[in-house]
Design a protein around this motif. Structure first.
Motif, PDB file in Angstrom:
ATOM      1  N   ARG B 674       0.955  -1.101  -0.066  1.00  0.00           N
ATOM      2  CA  ARG B 674       0.103  -0.031  -0.078  1.00  0.00           C
ATOM      3  C   ARG B 674       0.739   1.079  -0.071  1.00  0.00           C
ATOM      4  NH1 ARG B 674      -3.882  -2.887   3.227  1.00  0.00           N
ATOM      5  NH2 ARG B 674      -5.672  -3.533   1.836  1.00  0.00           N
ATOM      6  N   GLY B 675       1.979   1.402   0.653  1.00  0.00           N
ATOM      7  CA  GLY B 675       2.789   2.340   0.802  1.00  0.00           C
ATOM      8  C   GLY B 675       3.442   2.643  -0.437  1.00  0.00           C
ATOM      9  N   GLY B 676       3.795   1.535  -1.129  1.00  0.00           N
ATOM     10  CA  GLY B 676       4.563   1.703  -2.406  1.00  0.00           C
ATOM     11  C   GLY B 676       3.450   2.305  -3.363  1.00  0.00           C
ATOM     12  N   ILE B 677       2.464   1.667  -3.345  1.00  0.00           N
ATOM     13  CA  ILE B 677       1.409   2.147  -4.411  1.00  0.00           C
ATOM     14  C   ILE B 677       0.944   3.982  -4.217  1.00  0.00           C
ATOM     15  CG2 ILE B 677      -1.165   2.106  -5.068  1.00  0.00           C
ATOM     16  CD1 ILE B 677      -0.574  -0.830  -4.688  1.00  0.00           C
ATOM     17  N   ALA B 678       1.106   4.202  -2.907  1.00  0.00           N
ATOM     18  CA  ALA B 678       0.870   5.720  -2.535  1.00  0.00           C
ATOM     19  C   ALA B 678       2.083   6.514  -3.178  1.00  0.00           C
ATOM     20  CB  ALA B 678       0.531   5.932  -1.197  1.00  0.00           C
ATOM     21  N   GLN B 679       3.106   5.977  -3.124  1.00  0.00           N
ATOM     22  CA  GLN B 679       4.185   6.715  -3.739  1.00  0.00           C
ATOM     23  C   GLN B 679       4.186   6.622  -5.356  1.00  0.00           C
ATOM     24  OE1 GLN B 679       7.650   5.063  -1.558  1.00  0.00           O
ATOM     25  NE2 GLN B 679       7.704   6.811  -0.424  1.00  0.00           N
ATOM     26  N   GLY B 680       3.697   5.475  -5.920  1.00  0.00           N
ATOM     27  CA  GLY B 680       3.574   5.257  -7.260  1.00  0.00           C
ATOM     28  C   GLY B 680       2.435   6.288  -7.902  1.00  0.00           C
ATOM     29  N   ILE B 681       1.363   6.353  -7.250  1.00  0.00           N
ATOM     30  CA  ILE B 681       0.366   7.339  -7.382  1.00  0.00           C
ATOM     31  C   ILE B 681       0.923   8.715  -7.378  1.00  0.00           C
ATOM     32  CG2 ILE B 681      -1.643   8.246  -6.707  1.00  0.00           C
ATOM     33  CD1 ILE B 681      -2.702   5.398  -6.008  1.00  0.00           C
ATOM     34  N   ALA B 682       1.665   9.153  -6.119  1.00  0.00           N
ATOM     35  CA  ALA B 682       2.236  10.345  -6.118  1.00  0.00           C
ATOM     36  C   ALA B 682       3.031  10.592  -7.344  1.00  0.00           C
ATOM     37  CB  ALA B 682       2.915  10.147  -4.849  1.00  0.00           C
ATOM     38  N   ASN B 683       3.924   9.385  -7.914  1.00  0.00           N
ATOM     39  CA  ASN B 683       4.867   9.706  -9.037  1.00  0.00           C
ATOM     40  C   ASN B 683       4.039  10.050 -10.379  1.00  0.00           C
ATOM     41  OD1 ASN B 683       7.812   7.905  -9.780  1.00  0.00           O
ATOM     42  ND2 ASN B 683       7.007   9.654 -10.622  1.00  0.00           N
ATOM     43  N   ALA B 684       2.904   9.263 -10.452  1.00  0.00           N
ATOM     44  CA  ALA B 684       2.155   9.256 -11.700  1.00  0.00           C
ATOM     45  C   ALA B 684       1.306  10.722 -11.626  1.00  0.00           C
ATOM     46  CB  ALA B 684       0.998   8.107 -11.705  1.00  0.00           C
ATOM     47  N   LEU B 685       0.846  11.237 -10.857  1.00  0.00           N
ATOM     48  CA  LEU B 685      -0.274  12.237 -10.525  1.00  0.00           C
ATOM     49  C   LEU B 685       0.189  13.558  -9.936  1.00  0.00           C
ATOM     50  CD1 LEU B 685      -3.503  10.385 -10.175  1.00  0.00           C
ATOM     51  CD2 LEU B 685      -2.505  11.417 -12.254  1.00  0.00           C
ATOM     52  N   TYR B 686       1.338  13.579  -9.079  1.00  0.00           N
ATOM     53  CA  TYR B 686       1.351  14.851  -8.012  1.00  0.00           C
ATOM     54  C   TYR B 686       2.771  15.197  -8.331  1.00  0.00           C
ATOM     55  CZ  TYR B 686      -3.299  13.781  -6.734  1.00  0.00           C
ATOM     56  OH  TYR B 686      -4.446  13.441  -6.604  1.00  0.00           O
ATOM     57  N   GLU B 687       3.812  14.375  -7.967  1.00  0.00           N
ATOM     58  CA  GLU B 687       5.142  14.953  -7.325  1.00  0.00           C
ATOM     59  C   GLU B 687       6.136  15.103  -8.596  1.00  0.00           C
ATOM     60  OE1 GLU B 687       6.454  12.186  -4.699  1.00  0.00           O
ATOM     61  OE2 GLU B 687       4.906  12.356  -3.303  1.00  0.00           O
ATOM     62  N   GLU B 688       6.704  16.367  -8.640  1.00  0.00           N
ATOM     63  CA  GLU B 688       7.709  16.515  -9.451  1.00  0.00           C
ATOM     64  C   GLU B 688       8.720  17.558  -8.990  1.00  0.00           C
ATOM     65  OE1 GLU B 688       6.649  17.730 -13.584  1.00  0.00           O
ATOM     66  OE2 GLU B 688       4.914  18.535 -12.442  1.00  0.00           O
ATOM     67  N   LEU B 689      10.099  17.400  -9.464  1.00  0.00           N
ATOM     68  CA  LEU B 689      10.969  18.510  -8.811  1.00  0.00           C
ATOM     69  C   LEU B 689      11.229  19.159 -10.281  1.00  0.00           C
ATOM     70  CD1 LEU B 689      13.423  16.123  -6.791  1.00  0.00           C
ATOM     71  CD2 LEU B 689      12.242  18.088  -5.930  1.00  0.00           C
ATOM     72  N   ILE B 690      11.105  20.521 -10.007  1.00  0.00           N
ATOM     73  CA  ILE B 690      11.269  21.453 -11.220  1.00  0.00           C
ATOM     74  C   ILE B 690      12.459  22.336 -11.063  1.00  0.00           C
ATOM     75  CG2 ILE B 690       9.986  23.150 -12.485  1.00  0.00           C
ATOM     76  CD1 ILE B 690       7.307  21.707 -11.560  1.00  0.00           C
ATOM     77  N   TYR B 691      13.174  22.404 -12.142  1.00  0.00           N
ATOM     78  CA  TYR B 691      14.374  23.447 -12.403  1.00  0.00           C
ATOM     79  C   TYR B 691      13.797  24.489 -13.108  1.00  0.00           C
ATOM     80  CZ  TYR B 691      17.842  20.738  -9.434  1.00  0.00           C
ATOM     81  OH  TYR B 691      18.624  20.000  -8.605  1.00  0.00           O
TER      82      TYR B 691
END
Lengths: 291, 793, 158
Positions: B674-691
């Motif tokens: 479950r924790g891994g999927i939450a991070q996968g969803i975060a990766n898919a829809l929410y999180e990014e580092l922007i320069y």
């Protein structure tokens, strides 16, 4: 992430507060809920040399009805607004907007007046103050009390028409009769975040026809933006029951979207913000009608 | 929930964790807590480069500022992790920048203060003079002949290219040329942060008596940190003790040697003082390891019937300004190169995988490393190919999934016993595709966009030394050893080289020991994460601990059981084969004759003259396990609703059918999934580092980098399969990374499925609401709309 | 240096400390009161690891200066359990339902849940999700945190 050094003072009366502000207006900062100020101090983006904590000053918190006005004390916590009683359109609008302010542990501390004085153009209370043409009551030792209409209050992001020695004491809002249909809609990517775009609306409707319309938009300018174009589009028109899909809502949304000139940043570019203006305006109108 | 009935063994039970009561009471000890309790320590703050690239002219401060710069570290060696591959270019990481700065956030000086706030006050007085240079910020431009160089290295190939791996199977050219269908897609991922809730922190305690330093630090690999720091300082490893106390999450970001730790230990030794460093969240974003800024150009060659006969890929990873120790910046491209085909049978394979330098924060592993992007690439390829070939997307997968085990893939990887077809069939049945299609059609008629997406993957877990040796790592991790010992009173201690930080290993390993020795798991104390107290090991990362440390633990348990049994048999004058260990006693099978564990341990320690002649006194053992690796597998499936007006994506259902073999503690396994999927969803829809265009990181707070909250993460249904692999002693396969690996493919396929009526598809993650809106807008504004800025359909 | 004497009441105990006004409540609890169960994850009010109860209400201890807390009744994770034997129902539920992994965010979630449920254990699932969305967790995926909080609510309603 530790603030720079400051002197801390905690006045116990309004007079004492105003005296302190009078002594050293430029270097002082008023601390109420601190939910915006303290993060900025932790980042050292704000570094006041004196903090005037008004949390123990009596008489600054709470709401009261004065004739056809609702007066909200500056230190009234967001949570107190969210828990306000009353079935009238204004109370409903305030409650529904309060639910969007941060999260519970922010709402227990953050204050109505603090949010206005912070003047973030996307914040819920700034939008509502501007929507309803609220009157800001500010006070200083030098000039006493004066009233600033919301239209003149917000100058820019983090900048208001208050002088540095002035304290925002309370805010007066017009109570709304049952003919009013209010709504508040905002879009944030994540629960509790500042909105990318927020829209709040107030329509007065008599016999199915909009007699008076106010539309205020956040996230598209330095200050809360009243969309005259959308308001003009709405006034005099008949409201459909299913407003969300009605040509009127579409026309108002288009009018607002064409009128705004939003910025582009990491949270959304200008075309996207225009899209959100359309979507949130429609949603805000629909809320009003659904009641 | 688990499909297993309540077992008779300890293994297989969802035992509440032994770790929890202390943490729940606030009695956990995280590194910053050690600093908070040490009123005598000095606090360190790092002054960091404000520019992405430049010549460092001068670092100066008023005389009263206690400052350490590169000039004070002249005798300290740089960090220089290496691979022995000919295409690998080694660059050195100085402990503090000298001469040149290479990314915003690079440490330039260390400043000390009596309190954290005073250290910050002092750091503000430091002046850093830099002559700016044009930064390298884009991997495609970085490899062109006229690009500025991030390091003045001797690049054997293109500029700034530090790894350039290739595999081409013999028949690739011919098969791909002759294929009936060629499907090409480009898949990419924004920079990611693992973002553990606890940022990094270190506390270096100097012991005047011994001259030793005890470094308590937020690491997943304490022994490796000790090796790394000792090598930099040129000191014997025993001069340093490294402890990872309670660690607030790692996800890979805490498995690389920190320059800050080297500086801190060096300074503590020099000043003979205790020092602490507690990283801020902003620093964590700026300087604590990024990941996954990758681009894949993938070409799938299919037969008329849909068989994937050849796979081509060009993979580029933007690895930032320096390498990471010990796994190196080869970790992303080389993993992608070896593992891209994943669960699919691909006979012919041609791949080029590069690591390219840039003036950004260096990369390190993050949960799944390359596999979330690899899996996204393969799973988008399957969906796009299905549309192009007119074959059902699940049938296309079924046709191509590995079905016979062991299966040798084109890069030489061997997939052991798994359950790919079963998992897909189960997921398809549970998601009820037909019923969904009906709902989707009905919703579309009302202007609502629903989508369903699937993602299949093979998760290579429990890598032993052969797997890492294949990457030509100078420091080759892989094995684990454990020491299991009774004390005279019958107490039992297991010392491990693995270093859990939330995975519940103290509980799971106690369960394994309990079964071997017939004791209650509550009596097994598991000691970890302290180089003075545990055997050398590689720590916890790469879905390895339960497989490898678990296997070693089982071996140790079996070894000790033999000895306990022998002594008990002696005591009860019976055949050892008749002794049975249960409930803390040794009993002669079928009788009421028994001795207790303490009776046996007393004899082993205190009456050793009574032991058999070839038995040494005491009761302890060391065991070792170095597996080749085993694959767990899963299918993830997501349903989404896309709000066309705002671009908002809501995940309305998420299902997992996964196979991790034997589940030692099912509740812990499901927590990992479950924790891994939450991070996968975060990766898919929410999180990014922007320069930005100058190389400044724009996303330096949790208001800009957006880990999802409970509102955004859906409930996750988990169903288990249990294949029996002989490649893991306990039967357990790793699960730490799977959730993160599979989820993005399922989510992006679902979003693309939802918007397929508009001809819109997505191949870049995260898919933001703004991207969704842009794609919808351009699709509805133009009549022909097969491609969008979001990527290929 | 600008230090002020301060009397804090935490978990029913009096703490007399001398601190700089710029020190946040979280830092004073951790460094001066020795109560390191309250964690700092971001120091800008988003992550919620430092959530404690002030006069019964959840607050971010990183967004309040300790001097402001004078006279308030503060409660941290160390004060949640009635004694060394018993756990608070919320702690018990998090244990049973595996509501924590690395444990760093746990004190904040426990205080948020305990404060909310002690005020009113009769909350809808939707309300609980809204409230629990105040804090971030990176390990669990939240599902078990919700399950645990619901279980604790059920117990506290009895």
């Amino acid at each position: 992430m530790k603030p720079s050094s400051f002197e801390y003072v905690r006045p116990e009366s309004l007079a004492e507060t105003l005296d302190l502000l009078h002594q050293d207006p430029e270097e002082s900062k008023v601390l109420a809920g601190g939910q915006s100020l303290v993060p900025m101090m932790n980042f050292r983006l704000a570094r006041p040399s004196r903090l005037i904590d008004i949390n123990r000053v009596p008489g600054l918190a709470g709401t009261r009805v004065e004739g056809d006005r609702l007066v909200i004390g500056t230190r009234t916590r967001h949570l107190a607004v969210q828990n306000m009683s009353g079935a009238d359109p204004l109370a409903r609008l305030l409650r529904s907007a309060a639910a969007h302010v941060g999260h519970l542990p922010i709402r227990t501390r953050g204050t109505f007046g603090g949010s206005l004085a912070h003047s973030d153009a996307a914040s819920e209370w700034c939008l509502i103050a501007r929507l309803l043409d609220a009157t800001m009551v500010v006070e200083s030792r030098a000039r006493g009390r004066r009233e600033i209409p919301a239209a003149d209050f917000f100058l820019s992001i983090f900048t208001t028409a208050m002088e540095p020695d002035e304290l925002l004491v309370e805010v007066s809002l017009p109570r709304l009769g049952d003919e009013h249909r209010t709504g508040f809609a905002e879009f944030a990517r994540r629960a509790g975040d500042f909105a990318i775009v927020a829209v709040t609306t107030d329509l007065a409707v008599e016999k199915g026809v909009v007699t008076h319309a106010r539309v205020c938009i956040g996230g598209v300018a330095d200050t809360p933006f009243r969309s005259g174009a959308a308001e003009a589009t709405l006034v005099g028109q008949r409201l459909d029951d299913d407003i969300a899909t009605s040509p009127l809502a579409r026309a108002a949304a288009e009018a607002a979207a064409s009128e705004v000139d939003p910025p582009s940043d990491a949270h959304g570019d200008a075309p996207y913000r225009r899209d959100l203006v359309r979507a949130m305006l429609t949603s805000s109108l629909a809320q009003g009608v659904a009641r | 929930m688990t499909d297993q009935a309540e077992p008779t063994t300890w293994v297989g039970r969802s035992l509440p964790r032994f770790e929890d009561p202390a943490i729940l009471r606030g009695w956990g000890t995280y590194v910053a807590d050690i600093a908070a309790h040490d009123h005598g320590c000095l606090y360190a703050v790092f002054v960091r480069s404000p520019l992405a690239s430049g010549v460092l002219r001068e670092v100066s401060a008023p005389a009263h500022v206690r400052m350490i710069t590169a000039a004070d570290l002249a005798e300290v060696h740089p960090i220089a992790p290496a691979l022995t591959r000919p295409d690998y270019v080694t660059v050195e990481t100085p402990i503090l920048a000298h001469d040149v700065v290479r990314f915003v956030g690079e440490p330039v000086a260390l400043v000390l203060g009596d309190t954290p706030a005073e250290a910050e006050d002092a750091a503000e007085l430091v002046s850093v003079e830099i002559d700016p240079l044009p930064p390298v910020l884009d991997a495609s431009a970085a490899v062109l002949p006229d690009s500025p160089l991030v390091h003045p290295a001797d690049f054997p190939g293109d500029p700034n290219t530090v790894v350039d791996g290739r595999i081409t199977t013999g028949g690739y050219d011919e098969v791909s040329r002759g294929a009936a269908h060629t499907v090409e897609i480009e898949v990419s991922c924004s920079r990611q942060s693992a973002m553990p809730m606890e940022a990094r922190a270190s506390h270096a305690a100097y012991d005047r008596g011994s001259g030793r330093v005890t470094l308590s630090t937020t690491t997943q690999m304490p022994h490796v940190v000790r090796t790394g720091i000792a090598d930099c300082l040129g000191i014997p490893e025993d001069d340093l003790r490294v402890i990872a106390p309670d660690v607030g999450g790692g996800f890979g970001a805490k498995m690389a040697l920190a320059r800050e730790d080297v500086a801190l230990v060096h300074t503590a030794r020099r000043l003979r003082r205790n020092l602490a460093w507690v990283e801020t969240r902003e620093e964590n974003f700026l300087a604590s390891w990024h990941s996954r800024e990758q681009r894949y150009r993938v070409t799938g060659s299919f037969t008329e019937a849909g068989e994937l006969v050849a796979l081509g890929a060009d993979i580029v990873a933007d690895v930032g300004a320096y390498s990471c120790y010990p796994v190196t910046y080869g970790v992303e491209p080389l993993m992608a190169m070896a593992e891209l085909p994943g669960p699919y049978r691909v006979a012919e394979y041609a791949v080029r995988a590069r690591a390219v330098l840039s003036n950004k924060c260096p990369i390190a592993p993050y949960r799944g490393v390359s596999r979330p992007v690899q899996t996204l690439a393969m799973e988008r390829l399957m969906d796009v190919a299905a549309l192009q070939l007119g074959i059902d997307r699940l049938e296309l997968r079924e046709l191509n999934l590995v079905r016979d085990y062991p299966h040798r893939g084109p890069s030489g990887l061997i997939i052991d016993e798994s359950s790919h077809l079963e998992a897909l069939a189960r997921a398809a049945e549970l998601m009820d595709v037909e019923e969904f299609r009906e709902r989707q059609r009905a919703a579309l008629a009302q202007g609502r966009y629903l989508g369903q997406g699937f993602s299949c993957f093979a998760e290579r877990t429990g890598y032993g030394t052969p797997a890492f040796a294949a990457r030509s790592m100078v420091i080759t991790p892989g094995y684990e050893q454990v020491q299991l010992a009774f004390d005279p009173s019958g107490g039992l201690v297991l010392r491990i080289g693995a270093s859990p930080h939330g995975q519940g290993l103290r509980t799971s390993l106690a369960q394994v020991v309990a079964d071997e020795l017939g004791v209650d798991p509550g009596v097994v104390r598991v000691v970890h994460s302290d180089t003075d107290q545990t055997p050398y090991g590689w720590g916890s990362f790469g879905s390895r601990a339960m497989v490898i440390a678990g296997g070693a633990t089982r071996r140790a348990g079996a070894d000790l059981r033999d000895k306990v049994t022998r002594i008990a048999a002696d005591m009860m004058e019976c055949d050892p084969a008749d002794v049975e260990l249960a409930e803390g006693r040794a009993t002669v099978r079928g009788t009421d004759r028994s001795v207790s564990i303490p009776d046996i341990t007393r004899r082993a320690f205190h009456s050793s003259h009574l032991l058999a002649e070839d038995d040494v006194p005491g009761l302890d053992t060391t065991a070792f396990y170095n597996p080749g690796g085993t694959f767990s597998n899963a299918v993830h499936a997501a349903e989404v609703e896309v709000e066309a007006s705002s671009g908002h994506v809501r995940i309305t259902r998420f299902l997992v059918v996964e196979d991790a073999g034997v589940l030692v503690n099912p509740q812990i396994v499901e927590g990992q999934v479950r924790g891994g999927i939450a991070q996968g969803i975060a990766n898919a829809l929410y999180e990014e580092l922007i320069y930005d265009d100058a190389g400044n990181l724009v996303t330096t707070s949790l208001m800009d980098f957006l880990p999802p909250t409970m509102q955004e993460v859906p409930q996750i249904e988990i169903h288990h399969l249990h294949s029996h692999s002989d490649q893991t002693i306990t039967g357990a396969k790793g699960v730490g990374e799977g959730g993160t690996i599979g989820a993005p493919g399922a989510v992006l396929n679902a979003v693309s499925d939802a918007l397929s009526p508009l001809g819109v598809g997505f191949t870049h993650m995260p898919v933001t609401p703004a991207m969704v809106r842009t794609a919808i807008r351009s699709a509805t504004e133009t009549t022909h709309s097969s491609t969008t800025s979001g990527g290929t359909r | 240096m600008n230090q002020v004497p301060l009397r804090l009441y935490v978990n029913g105990e009096r703490h007399d400390v001398t601190v700089e006004p710029r020190k946040t409540l979280a830092d004073v609890l951790r460094e001066d009161c020795g109560l390191t169960g309250t964690h700092l994850g971001c120091e800008h009010g988003v992550c919620g690891a430092c959530t404690i109860l002030a006069d019964g209400q959840p607050i971010r201890a990183c967004l309040m200066f300790a001097v402001q807390a004078e006279g308030m009744s503060l409660r941290t994770v160390e004060g949640l359990a009635p004694d060394d034997e018993e756990l608070h129902p919320v702690q018990r539920a998090f244990w049973k339902h595996h509501g924590l992994q690395c444990g760093f965010c746990t004190p904040g979630f426990l205080m948020l849940a305990a404060g909310t449920l002690e005020e009113d254990p009769d909350r809808s699932d939707e309300e609980l999700v809204d409230i629990l969305s105040s804090n971030l967790c990176r390990c669990t995926g939240y599902q078990n945190i919700l399950t645990a909080t619901k279980a604790a609510a059920a117990e506290m309603r009895e």
